[in-house]
Design a protein around this motif. Structure first.
Motif, short mmCIF file in Angstrom:
data_model
loop_
_atom_site.label_atom_id
_atom_site.label_comp_id
_atom_site.label_asym_id
_atom_site.label_seq_id
_atom_site.Cartn_x
_atom_site.Cartn_y
_atom_site.Cartn_z
N PRO A 163 10.24 -25.14 -38.92
CA PRO A 163 9.96 -23.84 -38.29
C PRO A 163 8.92 -23.92 -37.19
O PRO A 163 8.83 -23.02 -36.36
N ALA A 164 8.12 -24.99 -37.16
CA ALA A 164 7.11 -25.11 -36.11
C ALA A 164 7.76 -25.25 -34.73
O ALA A 164 7.21 -24.80 -33.73
N LEU A 165 8.95 -25.87 -34.67
CA LEU A 165 9.58 -26.11 -33.38
C LEU A 165 9.94 -24.82 -32.64
O LEU A 165 9.56 -24.65 -31.48
N PRO A 166 10.65 -23.86 -33.28
CA PRO A 166 10.92 -22.61 -32.55
C PRO A 166 9.67 -21.83 -32.21
O PRO A 166 9.62 -21.13 -31.19
N VAL A 167 8.63 -21.95 -33.06
CA VAL A 167 7.38 -21.26 -32.76
C VAL A 167 6.74 -21.85 -31.51
O VAL A 167 6.16 -21.14 -30.69
N ILE A 168 6.86 -23.18 -31.34
CA ILE A 168 6.32 -23.83 -30.14
C ILE A 168 7.17 -23.49 -28.92
O ILE A 168 6.65 -23.23 -27.83
N GLY A 170 9.05 -20.84 -28.43
CA GLY A 170 9.03 -19.42 -28.09
C GLY A 170 8.15 -19.10 -26.89
O GLY A 170 8.61 -18.51 -25.91
N PRO A 171 6.88 -19.51 -26.92
CA PRO A 171 6.03 -19.23 -25.75
C PRO A 171 6.48 -19.99 -24.50
O PRO A 171 6.39 -19.47 -23.39
N LEU A 178 1.84 -16.15 -29.43
CA LEU A 178 1.58 -16.59 -30.79
C LEU A 178 0.40 -15.82 -31.37
O LEU A 178 -0.57 -15.53 -30.68
N SER A 179 0.51 -15.51 -32.66
CA SER A 179 -0.63 -14.89 -33.35
C SER A 179 -1.65 -15.97 -33.65
O SER A 179 -1.36 -17.17 -33.62
#
Length: 199
Positions: A163-168, A170-171, A178-179
């Motif tokens: 899940p870290a990949l889409p969070v990275i 996204g921006p 990111l929060s």
């Protein structure tokens, strides 16, 4: 996947994803240890850091908890798949992944037969479905290869940090923000990855 997708379709992503990922990791690590895994102290530190990191990266705790009933069975399915693939010997080749994909199709066939109109996809949607399926199969193949070369507990945790990949991305691609919790989670995930690789 059924429970995961049902939870996501109900808008409970911030609960379903972290619950399924974190609980799936916990179950898999415990089973790995019971099956004989003996992670090093460094690897244990990485495992301990990865669990809250995964929860934070996924935005855990930002919903009302409605997705928990779907997240828990999803996590059991994830753990079962990880553990089962890790039991396959190197001589089995890619057959364990192929068998799992066939089993998934057989499980979904009754639901598809009840709703045949939902299977009529446009060419674009068909291509997207094929790409998603191929990506999932590739991920399982890579996990299978990793589990044959690494402790189950370590391979599961590294695979579960996806899940870290889409969070990275996204921006970078969608200009999302990111929060603070996600930034801290990403930093912990990075440290956990290094520790697991070293351990």
């Amino acid at each position: 996947m059924h429970f995961l997708n049902r939870g996501l379709s109900q808008g409970a992503m911030s609960v379903v994803v972290p619950v399924s990922a974190v609980t799936g990791v916990g179950l898999s690590v415990v089973c790995g240890v019971l099956l004989g895994d003996r992670p090093t102290a460094v690897a244990w530190l990485g495992i301990v850091l990865s669990v809250p990191a995964l929860w934070m990266v996924c935005g855990g705790g930002t919903d009302d908890g409605a997705g928990v009933p779907d997240g828990l069975p999803a996590s059991a399915g994830v753990a079962l798949q990880y553990i089962a693939l890790a039991q396959a010997g190197a001589s089995s080749g890619l057959w364990p992944v192929a068998a799992g994909r066939v089993a998934a199709v057989l499980v979904l066939l009754p639901a598809a037969a009840r709703n045949p109109r939902r299977l009529r996809l446009t060419p674009v949607r068909t291509l997207q479905a094929v790409l998603v399926g191929a990506g999932a199969a590739l991920g399982l193949i890579l996990y299978l290869l990793a589990a044959q070369r690494q402790l189950l507990a370590v391979a599961v945790v590294l695979a579960s940090l996806y899940p870290a990949l889409p969070v990275i991305l996204g921006p970078a691609l969608l200009h999302e923000r990111l929060s603070r919790k996600q930034v801290v989670g990403l930093a912990r995930a990075g440290v956990a990855t290094v520790l697991l690789s070293l351990g």
